[in-house]
Design a protein around this motif. Structure first.
Motif, PDB file in Angstrom:
ATOM      1  N   GLU A   1       0.841  -1.198   0.000  1.00  0.00           N
ATOM      2  CA  GLU A   1       0.000   0.000   0.000  1.00  0.00           C
ATOM      3  C   GLU A   1       0.877   1.250   0.000  1.00  0.00           C
ATOM      4  O   GLU A   1       1.843   1.345   0.752  1.00  0.00           O
ATOM      5  CB  GLU A   1      -0.912   0.004   1.219  1.00  0.00           C
ATOM      6  N   VAL A   2       0.533   2.194  -0.877  1.00  0.00           N
ATOM      7  CA  VAL A   2       1.251   3.455  -1.003  1.00  0.00           C
ATOM      8  C   VAL A   2       0.224   4.574  -0.919  1.00  0.00           C
ATOM      9  O   VAL A   2      -0.822   4.494  -1.568  1.00  0.00           O
ATOM     10  CB  VAL A   2       1.991   3.530  -2.361  1.00  0.00           C
ATOM     11  N   LYS A   3       0.510   5.608  -0.139  1.00  0.00           N
ATOM     12  CA  LYS A   3      -0.411   6.731   0.001  1.00  0.00           C
ATOM     13  C   LYS A   3       0.231   7.964  -0.632  1.00  0.00           C
ATOM     14  O   LYS A   3       1.300   8.399  -0.209  1.00  0.00           O
ATOM     15  CB  LYS A   3      -0.715   6.972   1.472  1.00  0.00           C
ATOM     16  N   LEU A   4      -0.398   8.513  -1.659  1.00  0.00           N
ATOM     17  CA  LEU A   4       0.073   9.705  -2.347  1.00  0.00           C
ATOM     18  C   LEU A   4      -1.045  10.730  -2.383  1.00  0.00           C
ATOM     19  O   LEU A   4      -2.132  10.450  -2.894  1.00  0.00           O
ATOM     20  CB  LEU A   4       0.498   9.389  -3.778  1.00  0.00           C
ATOM     21  N   ASP A   5      -0.783  11.913  -1.871  1.00  0.00           N
ATOM     22  CA  ASP A   5      -1.781  12.986  -1.865  1.00  0.00           C
ATOM     23  C   ASP A   5      -3.120  12.518  -1.321  1.00  0.00           C
ATOM     24  O   ASP A   5      -4.166  12.732  -1.925  1.00  0.00           O
ATOM     25  CB  ASP A   5      -1.948  13.576  -3.271  1.00  0.00           C
ATOM     26  N   GLU A   6      -3.092  11.824  -0.195  1.00  0.00           N
ATOM     27  CA  GLU A   6      -4.286  11.343   0.510  1.00  0.00           C
ATOM     28  C   GLU A   6      -5.082  10.284  -0.256  1.00  0.00           C
ATOM     29  O   GLU A   6      -6.207   9.975   0.106  1.00  0.00           O
ATOM     30  CB  GLU A   6      -5.211  12.513   0.889  1.00  0.00           C
ATOM     31  N   LYS A   7      -4.536   9.706  -1.335  1.00  0.00           N
ATOM     32  CA  LYS A   7      -5.182   8.613  -2.059  1.00  0.00           C
ATOM     33  C   LYS A   7      -4.371   7.348  -1.843  1.00  0.00           C
ATOM     34  O   LYS A   7      -3.150   7.392  -1.768  1.00  0.00           O
ATOM     35  CB  LYS A   7      -5.266   8.908  -3.557  1.00  0.00           C
ATOM     36  N   LYS A   8      -5.063   6.217  -1.748  1.00  0.00           N
ATOM     37  CA  LYS A   8      -4.390   4.937  -1.542  1.00  0.00           C
ATOM     38  C   LYS A   8      -4.209   4.218  -2.879  1.00  0.00           C
ATOM     39  O   LYS A   8      -5.141   4.106  -3.673  1.00  0.00           O
ATOM     40  CB  LYS A   8      -5.200   4.051  -0.604  1.00  0.00           C
ATOM     41  N   TYR A   9      -2.997   3.732  -3.096  1.00  0.00           N
ATOM     42  CA  TYR A   9      -2.652   2.935  -4.263  1.00  0.00           C
ATOM     43  C   TYR A   9      -1.967   1.668  -3.766  1.00  0.00           C
ATOM     44  O   TYR A   9      -1.612   1.561  -2.605  1.00  0.00           O
ATOM     45  CB  TYR A   9      -1.700   3.700  -5.190  1.00  0.00           C
ATOM     46  N   HIS A  10      -1.758   0.732  -4.677  1.00  0.00           N
ATOM     47  CA  HIS A  10      -1.036  -0.495  -4.341  1.00  0.00           C
ATOM     48  C   HIS A  10       0.033  -0.727  -5.399  1.00  0.00           C
ATOM     49  O   HIS A  10      -0.215  -0.532  -6.594  1.00  0.00           O
ATOM     50  CB  HIS A  10      -1.990  -1.689  -4.267  1.00  0.00           C
ATOM     51  N   LEU A  11       1.200  -1.139  -4.945  1.00  0.00           N
ATOM     52  CA  LEU A  11       2.328  -1.411  -5.823  1.00  0.00           C
ATOM     53  C   LEU A  11       2.505  -2.920  -5.918  1.00  0.00           C
ATOM     54  O   LEU A  11       2.678  -3.598  -4.902  1.00  0.00           O
ATOM     55  CB  LEU A  11       3.574  -0.753  -5.238  1.00  0.00           C
ATOM     56  N   TYR A  12       2.401  -3.464  -7.144  1.00  0.00           N
ATOM     57  CA  TYR A  12       2.495  -4.907  -7.393  1.00  0.00           C
ATOM     58  C   TYR A  12       3.672  -5.209  -8.302  1.00  0.00           C
ATOM     59  O   TYR A  12       4.049  -4.393  -9.136  1.00  0.00           O
ATOM     60  CB  TYR A  12       1.227  -5.424  -8.099  1.00  0.00           C
ATOM     61  N   ASP A  13       4.231  -6.411  -8.160  1.00  0.00           N
ATOM     62  CA  ASP A  13       5.162  -6.927  -9.159  1.00  0.00           C
ATOM     63  C   ASP A  13       4.337  -7.337 -10.373  1.00  0.00           C
ATOM     64  O   ASP A  13       3.163  -7.726 -10.243  1.00  0.00           O
ATOM     65  CB  ASP A  13       5.919  -8.145  -8.638  1.00  0.00           C
ATOM     66  N   ASP A  14       4.938  -7.302 -11.539  1.00  0.00           N
ATOM     67  CA  ASP A  14       4.240  -7.658 -12.773  1.00  0.00           C
ATOM     68  C   ASP A  14       3.669  -9.073 -12.714  1.00  0.00           C
ATOM     69  O   ASP A  14       2.555  -9.325 -13.149  1.00  0.00           O
ATOM     70  CB  ASP A  14       5.206  -7.518 -13.956  1.00  0.00           C
ATOM     71  N   HIS A  15       4.407 -10.007 -12.137  1.00  0.00           N
ATOM     72  CA  HIS A  15       3.940 -11.397 -12.105  1.00  0.00           C
ATOM     73  C   HIS A  15       2.831 -11.621 -11.068  1.00  0.00           C
ATOM     74  O   HIS A  15       2.231 -12.684 -11.037  1.00  0.00           O
ATOM     75  CB  HIS A  15       5.105 -12.364 -11.871  1.00  0.00           C
ATOM     76  N   ASP A  16       2.522 -10.627 -10.219  1.00  0.00           N
ATOM     77  CA  ASP A  16       1.432 -10.748  -9.255  1.00  0.00           C
ATOM     78  C   ASP A  16       0.071 -10.364  -9.861  1.00  0.00           C
ATOM     79  O   ASP A  16      -0.967 -10.580  -9.243  1.00  0.00           O
ATOM     80  CB  ASP A  16       1.685  -9.868  -8.031  1.00  0.00           C
ATOM     81  N   ILE A  17       0.087  -9.793 -11.053  1.00  0.00           N
ATOM     82  CA  ILE A  17      -1.158  -9.433 -11.743  1.00  0.00           C
ATOM     83  C   ILE A  17      -1.661 -10.659 -12.490  1.00  0.00           C
ATOM     84  O   ILE A  17      -0.926 -11.258 -13.280  1.00  0.00           O
ATOM     85  CB  ILE A  17      -0.930  -8.231 -12.671  1.00  0.00           C
ATOM     86  N   LEU A  18      -2.915 -11.022 -12.218  1.00  0.00           N
ATOM     87  CA  LEU A  18      -3.463 -12.272 -12.767  1.00  0.00           C
ATOM     88  C   LEU A  18      -3.901 -12.165 -14.214  1.00  0.00           C
ATOM     89  O   LEU A  18      -3.868 -13.140 -14.949  1.00  0.00           O
ATOM     90  CB  LEU A  18      -4.636 -12.738 -11.904  1.00  0.00           C
ATOM     91  N   GLY A  19      -4.363 -11.000 -14.627  1.00  0.00           N
ATOM     92  CA  GLY A  19      -4.817 -10.836 -16.003  1.00  0.00           C
ATOM     93  C   GLY A  19      -5.332  -9.436 -16.239  1.00  0.00           C
ATOM     94  O   GLY A  19      -5.438  -8.617 -15.334  1.00  0.00           O
ATOM     95  N   SER A  20      -5.665  -9.182 -17.495  1.00  0.00           N
ATOM     96  CA  SER A  20      -6.191  -7.890 -17.916  1.00  0.00           C
ATOM     97  C   SER A  20      -7.660  -8.069 -18.283  1.00  0.00           C
ATOM     98  O   SER A  20      -8.025  -9.031 -18.965  1.00  0.00           O
ATOM     99  CB  SER A  20      -5.384  -7.404 -19.119  1.00  0.00           C
ATOM    100  N   LEU A  21      -8.516  -7.162 -17.823  1.00  0.00           N
ATOM    101  CA  LEU A  21      -9.954  -7.240 -18.083  1.00  0.00           C
ATOM    102  C   LEU A  21     -10.328  -6.340 -19.262  1.00  0.00           C
ATOM    103  O   LEU A  21      -9.911  -5.177 -19.318  1.00  0.00           O
ATOM    104  CB  LEU A  21     -10.743  -6.824 -16.857  1.00  0.00           C
ATOM    105  N   HIS A  22     -11.091  -6.875 -20.211  1.00  0.00           N
ATOM    106  CA  HIS A  22     -11.530  -6.115 -21.384  1.00  0.00           C
ATOM    107  C   HIS A  22     -13.035  -6.255 -21.543  1.00  0.00           C
ATOM    108  O   HIS A  22     -13.622  -7.238 -21.117  1.00  0.00           O
ATOM    109  CB  HIS A  22     -10.830  -6.630 -22.653  1.00  0.00           C
ATOM    110  N   ASP A  23     -13.660  -5.277 -22.170  1.00  0.00           N
ATOM    111  CA  ASP A  23     -15.118  -5.316 -22.428  1.00  0.00           C
ATOM    112  C   ASP A  23     -15.441  -6.294 -23.525  1.00  0.00           C
ATOM    113  O   ASP A  23     -14.734  -6.564 -24.414  1.00  0.00           O
ATOM    114  CB  ASP A  23     -15.635  -3.936 -22.810  1.00  0.00           C
TER     115      ASP A  23
END
Length: 97
Positions: A75-97
């Protein structure tokens, strides 16, 4: 304070998508309906290097909607917003319409 975070190597900065807890008409939705753990890619690193020193680019790009593991990321907090930093291999897939 940093205005923009550029991840290093094969890391991806993701803003998690929080599903709505109720419909437009005010009906409360059960927690079980929000099982999909997804996020929007905010920034990506340049990639990592292979054994020969060649740059291996990431499989996602800024603006992509991705499917994430239930646990993980930093978890990373920038300008009062929360984000998450992941390694590329931790992303399971890309979602498309």
């Amino acid at each position: 304070m940093a205005k923009r975070l550029i991840p290093c190597f094969n890391r991806v900065l993701v803003e998690k998508i929080i599903p709505p807890s109720k419909t437009n008409t005010g009906i409360l939705l059960p927690e079980a309906s929000s099982k999909l753990n997804s996020g929007k890619v905010i920034a990506v690193g340049p990639g990592s290097r292979d054994a020969e020193g060649k740059l291996v680019p990431l499989c996602v790009k800024e603006g992509d909607t991705v499917l994430l593991a239930e646990y993980g990321g930093t978890e990373v907090k920038l300008d009062e917003k929360k984000y998450h930093l992941y390694d590329d291999h931790d992303i399971l897939g890309s979602l498309h319409d």
